[in-house]
Design an enzyme around this catalytic site. Structure first.
Site, PDB file in Angstrom:
ATOM      1  NE  ARG A   1      -3.908  -2.062   2.354  1.00 52.53           N
ATOM      2  CZ  ARG A   1      -4.612  -2.493   3.394  1.00 52.53           C
ATOM      3  NH1 ARG A   1      -4.309  -2.063   4.603  1.00 52.53           N
ATOM      4  NH2 ARG A   1      -5.609  -3.328   3.227  1.00 52.53           N
TER       5      ARG A   1
ATOM      6  CB  VAL B   1      -4.774  -5.364  -5.609  1.00 52.95           C
ATOM      7  CG1 VAL B   1      -5.121  -6.133  -6.862  1.00 52.95           C
ATOM      8  CG2 VAL B   1      -4.075  -4.062  -5.974  1.00 52.95           C
ATOM      9  CD  GLU B   2      -1.396  -4.992  -1.431  1.00 54.08           C
ATOM     10  OE1 GLU B   2      -1.689  -5.268  -0.258  1.00 54.08           O
ATOM     11  OE2 GLU B   2      -0.396  -5.391  -2.005  1.00 54.08           O
ATOM     12  N   GLY B   3      -7.055  -4.664  -0.656  1.00 56.42           N
ATOM     13  CA  GLY B   3      -8.258  -4.107  -0.042  1.00 56.42           C
ATOM     14  C   GLY B   3      -8.963  -3.189  -1.016  1.00 56.42           C
TER      15      GLY B   3
END
Length: 821
Positions: free
Chosen positions: A384, A506-508
């Protein structure tokens, strides 16, 4: 005069002003009470107010002093009642929520929750320069790699060519962050970001393939949490590319809520080699959307561990765990592929049934059982904070340079389209957002370089970088129009238009990141007192500790309320500003005003929503917008400061700050306008915006200045798009050459146009106009040849790819991967 001094109309307001000043300055409690008493003495002696009134004022003051100074009086009246209310209404945290809360660290976002950011602290910090090894690698190996990359061909094939894979292994691209002693390159986060950014300007797919093993792969997990044996065995293999890793986290039933994964492992005895006493885990898992899974040789699988037979103790539920699983282990099924919007990096599902995992393969060994969620949260900070902001920034830089050049050499109505106001508007947004994105990337690198693991700042970076990158690409595609949607080797923007939609998922997912993580986690980690209150509340004997924190929290809230009102009434005029950036002082005053309002509204919402932000995603999302814009503004002023306060970049800075302040204002208005108690919203509105909403979006004139930066080769354009790969001979180099030539012959174009308007037919083909101009001695032969060359370069740069029908249908068939059962 003496009558005036004796009047209550003098001493009363003076007393109130003194008390408000103490609250505004957040003076310590005891000192504030002493100063308050000192102010009351002349009020008592000289004010003409009746003695009854003076007695009442003293009684109020002494009562407040007693409550503030005497816990025995304060606790039964206030603190103990507040503690009971906290325990009744505060949602109980699950183990995974507690792990997420305690993972990582808070950083600069705390300054905004304080309501009083100290800008000098941020401006003093500096991002370390790239090392000589990192610079040499960028200038050598990365340049060579970029020449090997053809983004369109990679996406069409769905993978990198074998020669590129071999080059990546040979040059240790999969071990950029692995220390040298383990066979890696030992790069910093700054070095990794620079490498990924440069590769991304040639191919997003290649950048993703390099990025994943260095951010969300097992290398970082093993480095931080692995056993000595895991480090010694796995890190050299990963650095050399002997193992290609992937992180198997997301599944059909666990996306953004990864903690709900149904994948389970049972503690058991007996391994496949016949050792009946060997302890291990029998694992079943079903994962999808896993980058590099189709080519991976080593999986990191996330799952929940259960010990029903009590082989490791009394606890049955051991929690989320991470384990290293070879891709060729019995029971593992991988190799199928997804098609992530036609971007050519390997991505697919991976499944396992009855897979035996030795306890030695659990990351951290047996002691790592149940700690996987915290490991994941802390490791995903790298994705992130570094990977996604870097990819977003690279994409925006390409869009800025390509779209500006295209808008200058593309003519309609006998004029470059970049000079039309309707086109300058999106061009300004492209330039402004690109400046913000790179500033944000650099600020997160600074946090990591200082040893922080900034959980909330990383969520801010992930959401805002991908969201703003998407805005940039929407504007860029709008300007390129047909030339943007017809994919091919000549298309400089079409392949990049796919990335923002991938980055947002992606990544949440971005929706979850905005509505839950940024503000919900931010208020718990960034608020100066809430986390400590929750810890005290969880202790059976925590009433005394809670009381000490609670009284500070109340004073903190009152102080921010006073600051909000004062800064609102004065337009922030009384706020302190950093001397080194005095030309931006009006923006620092406005940011101080918004920070105080944000902190004050936060404490109001803690009472209004009873701390349950998860159930109020709209409010939480709008507060996340305010926090995000404050953080982005900090990134902008930090970048301007670190770049030497170059006045040529000031239009970009002012555009970014004006846009950010406007967004903060609208988000706060959305919060106070949707309070459950409307009267409370109206009061907050008067406190924050006593004279109405003062902030406006950037002016058209400022927007035109930004747009013009992209239309011509200049130092501002080069700084804005720094870090790109400008390999000679490629389509970007072709566009740059055409732009240079078109700009160089602009005086000749005006000269030709002037002659045509008076003597020739303006609509005739260029060659005919040049012949007439030469005959009429309007242009020399050399000048005519320069115009011919520039026009040929312009038309060549604007050409759109054409394919034979068979090529198109064959490509479509090749990209269709049969689904696996």
């Amino acid at each position: 005069m003496s009558d005036a001094l004796a009047s209550g109309f003098f001493w009363g307001p003076l007393l109130i002003l003194g008390l408000l000043t103490l609250l505004y300055l957040r003076v310590p409690r005891v000192i504030g009470l002493l100063v308050g008493a000192a102010l009351l003495v002349p009020f008592t002696l000289f004010a003409g107010t009746a003695w009854v009134g003076k007695v009442i004022v003293w009684l109020v003051f002494l009562s407040a002093a007693a409550v503030l100074l005497l816990p025995a009086l304060r606790r039964p009246l206030f603190s103990d009642r507040a503690l009971r209310a906290y325990r009744e209404h505060l949602p109980r945290l699950s183990d995974t929520e507690r792990d997420a809360l305690e993972a990582g660290s808070a950083w600069w976002e705390r300054a905004f929750f304080s309501g009083r950011p100290v800008w000098s602290r941020l401006l003093k910090a500096s991002l370390p320069e790239l090392t000589q090894v990192e610079r040499d690698f960028l200038a050598g190996s990365v340049e060579t790699l970029c020449v090997m990359l053809d983004d369109h061909a990679i996406n069409r094939a769905g993978d990198l060519p074998g020669s590129v894979w071999a080059f990546l292994r040979r040059e240790h691209y999969f071990g950029l962050v692995i220390p040298v002693e383990h066979g890696g390159m030992g790069f910093s986060a700054h070095g990794l970001s620079a490498v990924v950014q440069k590769i991304a300007t040639r191919s997003i797919a290649a950048a993703v393939i390099v990025m994943v093993p260095n951010s969300a792969g097992p290398a970082r997990l093993i480095l931080r949490y692995g056993t000595l044996e895991q480090k010694q065995h796995n890190l050299p293999r990963l650095a050399a590319g002997e193992d290609i890793p992937c992180l198997a986290l997301t599944g059909p039933e666990s996306g953004s809520d990864a903690a709900s994964m149904p994948d389970a492992g049972i503690i058991c005895r007996g391994d496949p080699e016949g050792d009946a006493e060997a302890l291990g885990i029998r694992l079943d898992f079903n994962k999808r959307y896993i980058t590099l899974a189709p080519v991976a040789t080593l999986l990191v699988v996330a799952f929940k561990v259960f010990d029903p037979d009590g082989l490791l103790g009394d606890s049955v539920k051991r929690g989320i765990t991470l384990a290293l699983v070879p891709a060729d282990a019995p029971g593992v099924i991988c190799g199928g592929r997804h098609d992530p919007m036609g971007v050519g990096f390997p991505n697919g599902p991976v499944r396992g049934h009855n897979v035996f995992v030795p306890l030695a393969n659990v990351i951290g060994g047996a002691e790592g059982l149940g700690h996987g969620w915290r490991m994941l949260v802390e490791t995903l900070i790298d994705g992130r904070a570094v990977s996604l902001p870097t990819l977003s920034t690279a994409t925006a830089k390409v869009a800025s340079r390509v779209t500006g050049g295209y808008a200058r050499i593309r003519y309609q109505f006998k004029s470059p389209i970049g000079r039309f106001e309707g086109v300058q508007e999106p061009l300004a947004r492209i330039a402004g957002h690109t400046y913000v994105l790179d500033a944000l990337r650099r600020l997160l690198l600074l946090a990591l370089a200082s040893g922080r693991q900034p959980t909330v700042a990383a969520a801010v970076a992930k959401y805002n970088s991908t969201a703003r990158c998407r805005d940039v690409l929407v504007d860029a595609m709008d300007i390129h129009a047909g030339a943007g949607v017809c994919l091919g080797p000549r298309n400089l923007i079409g392949e990049y238009s796919k990335f923002p939609w991938l980055g947002a998922t992606v990544e949440g997912a971005n929706i979850l990141t905005r509505s839950l993580l940024i503000y919900g986690q931010g208020v718990l980690r960034g608020h100066h007192y809430l986390h400590s209150e929750i810890q005290a509340m969880a202790q059976s004997d925590g009433a005394e500790a809670f009381d000490r924190i609670f009284v500070k929290h109340v004073g903190f809230t009152i102080s921010n309320g006073v600051r909000t009102i004062v800064l609102g009434l004065t337009g922030g005029f009384v706020a302190r500003t950093p001397a080194r950036l005095w030309r931006l002082r009006r923006y620092f005053r406005r940011l101080a005003r918004m920070s105080a309002a944000f902190a004050f509204v936060t404490d109001v919402l803690l009472l209004e929503l009873r701390h349950n932000f998860k159930a109020h995603g709209r409010i939480s999302g709008r507060m996340a917008d305010v926090l995000s814009e404050l953080f982005l503004a900090a990134a902008v002023v930090k970048r301007f400061h670190d770049d030497g306060r170059d006045e040529r970049d000031r239009p970009l800075v002012e555009w970014a700050l004006q846009e950010g302040l406007f967004r903060m204002q609208e988000a706060l208005q959305g919060v106070i306008g949707n309070m459950r108690r409307r009267w409370l919203g109206r009061i907050l509105g008067l406190c924050i915006f006593p004279w109405g909403r003062p902030f406006r979006r950037p002016s058209d004139a400022l927007g035109s200045t930004l747009a013009n930066m992209l239309l011509v080769p200049c130092a501002e354009r080069d700084r804005l798009t720094g870090g790109l790969c400008l390999t000679p001979g490629g389509p970007l180099a072709r566009l740059e050459d055409a732009l240079q030539q078109v700009i160089a012959v602009e005086p000749l174009e005006r000269k030709l146009r002037s002659g045509v308007e008076h003597e020739l037919v303006a609509s005739a083909p260029l060659e005919q106009r040049l012949a007439h101009a030469a005959a009429a001695r309007i242009l020399t032969e050399e000048e005519a040849e320069r115009l011919r060359s520039a026009e040929a370069a312009r038309l060549e740069a604007l050409r759109v790819d054409e394919f034979e029908t068979d090529d198109v249908t064959r490509s479509s068939a090749e990209s269709s991967v049969p689904s696996l059962p």
